[in-house]
Design an enzyme around this catalytic site. Structure first.
Site, PDB file in Angstrom:
ATOM      1  CG  ASP A  83      -1.868   1.156   1.318  1.00  0.00           C
ATOM      2  OD1 ASP A  83      -2.253   1.684   0.262  1.00  0.00           O
ATOM      3  OD2 ASP A  83      -2.227   1.574   2.439  1.00  0.00           O
ATOM      4  CB  SER A  84       0.210   4.822  -0.316  1.00  0.00           C
ATOM      5  OG  SER A  84      -0.799   4.870   0.685  1.00  0.00           O
ATOM      6  CB  CYS A 135      -3.770   0.242  -1.872  1.00  0.00           C
ATOM      7  SG  CYS A 135      -3.823   1.985  -2.342  1.00  0.00           S
ATOM      8  CD  GLU A 148       1.103   6.411   5.917  1.00  0.00           C
ATOM      9  OE1 GLU A 148       2.336   6.330   6.054  1.00  0.00           O
ATOM     10  OE2 GLU A 148       0.376   5.418   5.737  1.00  0.00           O
ATOM     11  CB  CYS A 156      -9.285   4.850   2.123  1.00  0.00           C
ATOM     12  SG  CYS A 156      -7.538   5.167   2.465  1.00  0.00           S
ATOM     13  CG  HIS A 215      -4.253   4.919   5.188  1.00  0.00           C
ATOM     14  ND1 HIS A 215      -3.982   4.435   3.946  1.00  0.00           N
ATOM     15  CD2 HIS A 215      -3.066   5.347   5.698  1.00  0.00           C
ATOM     16  CE1 HIS A 215      -2.684   4.579   3.691  1.00  0.00           C
ATOM     17  NE2 HIS A 215      -2.109   5.127   4.742  1.00  0.00           N
TER      18      HIS A 215
HETATM   19  N1  DGL Z   1      -4.754   3.175   1.599  1.00  0.00           N
HETATM   20  C1  DGL Z   1      -4.991   3.588   0.283  1.00  0.00           C
HETATM   21  C2  DGL Z   1      -6.382   3.249  -0.218  1.00  0.00           C
HETATM   22  O1  DGL Z   1      -6.953   2.280   0.227  1.00  0.00           O
HETATM   23  C3  DGL Z   1      -4.380   4.856  -0.255  1.00  0.00           C
HETATM   24  C4  DGL Z   1      -4.273   6.066   0.599  1.00  0.00           C
HETATM   25  C5  DGL Z   1      -3.416   7.111  -0.070  1.00  0.00           C
HETATM   26  O2  DGL Z   1      -2.198   6.882  -0.188  1.00  0.00           O
HETATM   27  O3  DGL Z   1      -3.936   8.158  -0.506  1.00  0.00           O
HETATM   28  O4  DGL Z   1      -6.919   3.884  -1.074  1.00  0.00           O
END
Ligand code: DGL
Length: 276
Positions: A18-19, A81, A160, A192, A194
């Site tokens: 993931d990011s 992600c 983050e 998302c 996160h």
């Molecule tokens: N966690 C990611 C998602 O599910 C990306 C969040 C990001 O880097 O903007 O979309």
């Protein structure tokens, strides 16, 4: 007829990326569903947030990280992600046809079924909400619902930094949720990876009755089915160790935040320079 790839042993690891730390919400679900599997998790923190990047940039990272995983001999790639799945899952599957490549998408379908008001709130990144893949999902699965879309880039960066609680996090969550609830959204979709780490604050703000849907467990189940179909499911005893965590950015910061989020010591490594 199951598709078996005998060149990859069941003991081979699985790559996830993931990011940043968001995909760890899916990592946890995969650990619970498939405790014998060894996982290599890449947090692409040098390039976070994906949600504010161009599709081209997100596809380019998928290609680089896919090559990294293949070099590590993975038997499957998971993309926990939503943004990277929306932008790049097709390209990843084309590049790696011999192994399962599993993506994630927002739980729009179950939300549309659960909603009584016919109004659902989808919280995701700008990139996911703008993608053709997401638009198609809504058109297919929630034709009659009113789907209210809310990009929440600030939430990504709160997670983050490991700011999962506290007054500024609560404020950032309330700013988005309160207008949605006032507009009678009665189901919320965490689109998302996160955002499940904000679940405590989300629940406090949304109250006890609003379903808040996430997709990690469904991804883990899909991974199990795909490994079975490819004949590479590892059925041995639970892997007590051997999980790896790598960062394209600062590994010390990944150790800190992933440790906080997972409630265990995380010794993150630096991703080799050519893949950063
Ligand atoms: N966690 C990611 C998602 O599910 C990306 C969040 C990001 O880097 O903007 O979309």
């Amino acid at each position: 007829m199951p598709l078996r790839d005998f060149s990859l042993p069941a003991e081979a690891p699985i790559g996830l990326y993931d990011s940043g730390v968001g995909g760890l919400s899916v990592w946890q679900a995969v650990r619970a569903e498939l405790p014998a599997e060894r996982l290599i998790y890449v947090a692409d923190t040098a390039h976070v947030p994906y949600g504010e990047k161009s599709r081209h940039a997100v596809v380019a990272r998928a290609e680089v990280l896919g090559e990294y995983f293949r070099g590590e001999g993975v038997k499957a790639i998971v993309v926990p992600c939503n943004t990277a799945t929306a932008a790049a899952i097709t390209q990843l599957r084309e590049r790696h046809p011999g192994i399962p490549v599993i993506g994630i998408e927002p739980a729009v379908k179950p939300a549309a079924r659960l909603s009584r008001s016919g109004r659902i709130g989808v919280l995701a990144t700008t990139g996911t909400l703008a993608s053709p893949r997401f638009r198609q999902l809504v058109a297919r699965e929630a034709e009659t619902a009113e789907v209210m879309l809310r990009p929440c880039p600030e939430w990504v960066m709160l997670v983050e930094r490991g700011e999962l609680h506290g007054s500024s996090t609560r404020r950032a969550v309330a700013e988005v949720l309160e207008p949605l609830l006032a507009a009678r959204a009665d189901v919320l979709v965490l689109g998302c990876t996160h955002f499940p780490f904000l679940r405590k604050v989300l629940r406090q703000v949304a109250g006890p009755d609003i379903p808040i849907l996430e997709t990690g467990p469904a991804v883990a189940k899909q991974l199990r089915r795909q490994l079975e179909a490819h004949g590479t499911l590892h059925a041995g005893p639970a892997a007590a160790s051997g999980h790896r965590f790598l960062a394209s950015g600062d590994p010390t910061e990944l150790s800190r935040v992933a440790g906080l989020i997972l409630g265990q010591a995380v010794a993150a490594e630096a991703l080799p320079t050519i893949y950063r």
